[in-house]
Design a protein around this motif. Structure first.
Motif, PDB file in Angstrom:
ATOM      1  N   LEU A  21      31.616  41.068 -21.125  1.00  0.00           N
ATOM      2  CA  LEU A  21      30.168  40.895 -21.026  1.00  0.00           C
ATOM      3  C   LEU A  21      29.510  40.492 -22.344  1.00  0.00           C
ATOM      4  CD1 LEU A  21      29.136  43.882 -18.706  1.00  0.00           C
ATOM      5  CD2 LEU A  21      29.161  41.443 -18.131  1.00  0.00           C
ATOM      6  N   HIS A  22      30.153  40.780 -23.472  1.00  0.00           N
ATOM      7  CA  HIS A  22      29.560  40.468 -24.766  1.00  0.00           C
ATOM      8  C   HIS A  22      29.966  39.093 -25.287  1.00  0.00           C
ATOM      9  CE1 HIS A  22      27.838  44.452 -25.152  1.00  0.00           C
ATOM     10  NE2 HIS A  22      29.008  44.968 -24.832  1.00  0.00           N
ATOM     11  N   LEU A  23      30.790  38.387 -24.541  1.00  0.00           N
ATOM     12  CA  LEU A  23      31.142  37.029 -24.956  1.00  0.00           C
ATOM     13  C   LEU A  23      29.901  36.141 -24.852  1.00  0.00           C
ATOM     14  CD1 LEU A  23      33.449  35.155 -25.847  1.00  0.00           C
ATOM     15  CD2 LEU A  23      33.835  34.630 -23.440  1.00  0.00           C
ATOM     16  N   SER A  24      29.712  35.276 -25.832  1.00  0.00           N
ATOM     17  CA  SER A  24      28.523  34.432 -25.902  1.00  0.00           C
ATOM     18  C   SER A  24      28.310  33.614 -24.625  1.00  0.00           C
ATOM     19  CB  SER A  24      28.649  33.475 -27.092  1.00  0.00           C
ATOM     20  OG  SER A  24      27.677  32.459 -27.025  1.00  0.00           O
ATOM     21  N   ASN A  25      27.059  33.568 -24.171  1.00  0.00           N
ATOM     22  CA  ASN A  25      26.712  32.731 -23.024  1.00  0.00           C
ATOM     23  C   ASN A  25      26.952  31.253 -23.311  1.00  0.00           C
ATOM     24  OD1 ASN A  25      25.905  34.841 -21.366  1.00  0.00           O
ATOM     25  ND2 ASN A  25      23.790  34.762 -22.062  1.00  0.00           N
ATOM     26  N   LEU A  26      26.845  30.864 -24.585  1.00  0.00           N
ATOM     27  CA  LEU A  26      27.114  29.486 -24.961  1.00  0.00           C
ATOM     28  C   LEU A  26      28.547  29.102 -24.602  1.00  0.00           C
ATOM     29  CD1 LEU A  26      25.406  29.474 -28.485  1.00  0.00           C
ATOM     30  CD2 LEU A  26      24.623  28.227 -26.463  1.00  0.00           C
ATOM     31  N   ILE A  27      29.456  30.051 -24.806  1.00  0.00           N
ATOM     32  CA  ILE A  27      30.865  29.785 -24.516  1.00  0.00           C
ATOM     33  C   ILE A  27      31.122  29.773 -23.017  1.00  0.00           C
ATOM     34  CG2 ILE A  27      33.217  30.656 -24.783  1.00  0.00           C
ATOM     35  CD1 ILE A  27      32.413  31.738 -27.504  1.00  0.00           C
ATOM     36  N   THR A  28      30.662  30.813 -22.307  1.00  0.00           N
ATOM     37  CA  THR A  28      30.949  30.889 -20.870  1.00  0.00           C
ATOM     38  C   THR A  28      30.290  29.739 -20.106  1.00  0.00           C
ATOM     39  OG1 THR A  28      29.108  32.459 -20.609  1.00  0.00           O
ATOM     40  CG2 THR A  28      31.328  33.380 -20.867  1.00  0.00           C
ATOM     41  N   THR A  29      29.111  29.332 -20.538  1.00  0.00           N
ATOM     42  CA  THR A  29      28.456  28.197 -19.890  1.00  0.00           C
ATOM     43  C   THR A  29      29.271  26.925 -20.073  1.00  0.00           C
ATOM     44  OG1 THR A  29      26.251  29.143 -20.176  1.00  0.00           O
ATOM     45  CG2 THR A  29      26.369  26.771 -19.835  1.00  0.00           C
TER      46      THR A  29
END
Length: 255
Positions: free
Chosen positions: A213-221
């Motif tokens: 859950l703490h992985l950057s949204n920039l990465i998951t997006t």
């Protein structure tokens, strides 16, 4: 006024620099992808390297993003717990169930996995509905979404840490039924030289990449965008054809 404008300009430059630094910091550490032995989606190939449908899709995604990453084959339960607790980690192929939905950030779908019940070839067991399972001993893999599906419906399952043991338990009569993914279960049975037969399909679960859950949204997006592109280009269809033309390819829906 000139001095004031120069100060504002300098502050803007500093602000932009800080913004770039924050973005780079989110990508500075290698992403660690955990996976397990779950053929044909992820498994150790003849050359000793991790292979499989999901593995090749993840590798192509990461190649296109250019993000640094590592891939580690780890027992499922351990990998699941580490992904929950470590921020730069992801896990595949993970069934996206209701119970897990808010525990991870998701990149999906990689698979559409039928969850079934296997029995011995000579078995006369007939299952028409879930209530019919109450009189049978059912085996499953610890932490597996297939097990969770039954347990959350108050159907007990005897679990082991290695799904191959369930094939042996089934053949030895120590369990009556084995709950697992259809393709993975058949692949394990074939590998161990045992015959099994499918007697009931419980459901189908979409599988994907589950990230902390703490992985950057920039990465998951970005990961999701690249997966979308792979569907649009026909890459996903070609990977499934390579491994098994009969496997169900997930239905891609435009985001």
């Amino acid at each position: 006024m000139g001095i004031l404008l120069r100060h504002i300009f300098i502050l803007i430059i500093i602000g932009c620099s800080l913004s770039v630094t924050v973005i780079k910091t989110g990508w500075s550490e290698d992403l660690l992808f955990f996976t397990e032995q779950y053929p044909p989606y992820n498994f150790t190939g003849p050359n000793g390297k991790v292979s499989g449908i999901s593995t090749e899709i993840v590798q192509e995604i990461m190649k296109r993003t250019g993000f640094a990453y590592r891939l580690k084959l780890t027992p499922w339960k351990r990998a699941y717990e580490l992904t929950l607790s470590q921020k730069n980690t992801c896990l595949f192929t993970t069934g996206r169930t209701t119970e897990r939905e808010n525990l991870f950030k998701w990149i999906t779908p990689l698979t559409e996995n039928p969850i079934v019940l296997f029995a011995r070839p000579t078995s006369t067991i007939k299952i028409m509905q879930l209530s019919d399972l109450s009189e049978y001993r059912i085996g499953g893999y610890l932490g597996d979404a297939a097990v969770d599906y039954l347990v959350t419906r108050n159907i007990p399952v005897e679990t082991v840490r290695d799904d191959k043991l369930n094939v042996r338990k089934l053949q030895g009569g120590r369990i009556d039924l084995w709950v697992t993914g259809e393709m993975a279960g058949q692949a394990l049975a074939d590998k161990t030289g045992h015959d099994i037969k499918k007697i009931f399909t419980l459901t189908a679960i979409a599988g994907g990449i589950a990230c902390n859950l703490h992985l950057s949204n920039l990465i998951t997006t970005r990961l999701q965008q690249e997966l979308n592109t792979l569907y649009q280009e026909g890459f996903i269809d070609r990977i499934y054809q390579k491994y098994n033309p009969d496997l169900p390819v997930p239905v891609y829906k435009t985001k």
